[in-house]
Write an enzyme that holds these catalytic residues in place. Structure first.
Site, short mmCIF file in Angstrom:
data_model
loop_
_atom_site.label_atom_id
_atom_site.label_comp_id
_atom_site.label_asym_id
_atom_site.label_seq_id
_atom_site.Cartn_x
_atom_site.Cartn_y
_atom_site.Cartn_z
N PRO A 2 31.59 38.18 37.96
CA PRO A 2 30.74 39.00 38.84
C PRO A 2 31.11 40.46 38.76
CG PRO A 2 31.47 37.02 39.98
CD PRO A 2 32.22 37.07 38.68
N GLU A 3 30.08 41.31 38.75
CA GLU A 3 30.30 42.75 38.73
C GLU A 3 30.12 43.31 40.14
OE1 GLU A 3 28.49 44.94 35.59
OE2 GLU A 3 28.72 43.34 34.12
N HIS A 100 37.98 21.51 44.53
CA HIS A 100 38.20 22.91 44.17
C HIS A 100 38.13 23.83 45.38
CE1 HIS A 100 38.03 21.45 40.12
NE2 HIS A 100 36.77 21.10 40.23
#
Length: 292
Positions: A2-3, A100
């Site tokens: 992700p940016e 997770h």
């Protein structure tokens, strides 16, 4: 990974559910992610109110009362889940497999209790703990450049930073000490909109006397525009929009260059096609016909 716009979208998605609430219990289901959790993370976090959800570059900042901040990075596969809802629809599906679920925040507040879970199958993300008053000295932040939406990013600033650079322009812009949080996708998009080749030498945009140029003015403007539009659209590797009633909607961000190899360039009057090359191990998408 992700940016900046994607992390900002996550921040906005979490804010209504975390900010102002107290962390009653912090559950750590393992001892580490990419790095070990701080030994005192639970002790410091439990019982404290979340004063603010912030962001620096691609890092999420959970600011607690009493001069403490949890720094969170999503890595490659990390995501937060509000009870059963994931804020953001990721390009690669984010699982809800409890195997997770590594960190669980149990929060309380006037709006009632809420459970927020951090899920990370590949465990490339991490969480750290720092004093809020010392956050600028955090190793990952100490050398970061200005935020792309901040007032410090200007043509004059870019001229100063790029005047001696012999790197290709794209590589120079990906340097986090130049601009914080500007990643591969949005550099490609900003360069396409600016009509600048990713291959040109960065210093070629600077006048001989070291001053800025009209091309640098346009580049600084387009970086801001691209990031603002991406945040409004919910990013690109994930899509998320917080509606006025607090529910989640989803928007698809449409690229002009990135991931459009072989497609016609959409710049008005251009008859070129989008090409893909590799620079420093990353894909670069651009139009050789109109990007000079």
């Amino acid at each position: 990974m992700p940016e900046l716009p994607e992390v900002e979208t996550v921040r906005r998605g979490l804010e209504p559910f975390m900010q102002g609430r107290q962390i009653e219990t912090l559950v750590l289901n393992r001892a580490d992610l990419r790095f070990p959790f701080p030994a005192d993370l639970r002790q410091v976090a439990e019982g404290r109110k979340v004063e603010r959800l912030g962001r620096r570059a691609k890092y999420l900042l959970i600011e607690l009362e009493g001069d403490a901040t949890i720094i969170a990075h999503l890595g490659m596969s990390g995501s937060f889940r509000i009870d059963e809802d994931v804020p953001g629809q990721f390009h690669h599906p984010r699982g809800k497999d409890a195997a997770h679920d590594h960190v669980v925040f149990h929060l309380s507040g006037q709006q009632g209790p809420v459970r927020i879970t951090y899920n990370d199958p590949r465990r490339f993300g991490f969480m750290d703990l720092v004093r809020s008053s010392e956050i600028d000295r955090y190793p990952a932040f100490a050398a970061l450049g200005p935020e792309p939406l901040g007032n410090a990013l200007s043509a004059d600033y870019l001229a100063e930073r790029l005047s001696r650079s012999r790197q290709p322009l794209k590589s120079a812009l990906l340097d986090q000490s130049v601009i914080a949080g500007l990643g591969n996708i949005y550099v490609c998009e900003a360069l396409h909109r600016s009509g600048l080749s990713p291959l040109r030498i960065a210093s070629s945009l600077v006048a001989e006397n070291g001053s800025s140029s009209p091309k640098l003015e346009e580049l600084a403007r387009q970086i801001r525009v691209v990031i603002e539009e991406a945040i409004e659209a919910g990013g690109s590797s994930l899509r998320d929009h917080i509606q006025t009633d607090g529910s989640l909607g989803y928007f698809q961000h449409r690229f002009r260059a990135y991931d459009r190899e072989g497609a016609a360039c959409i710049t008005p009057g251009c008859k070129g096609t989008i090409e893909r090359i590799t620079q420093s191990g990353r894909s670069t998408f651009f139009c050789a016909a109109c990007q000079e």
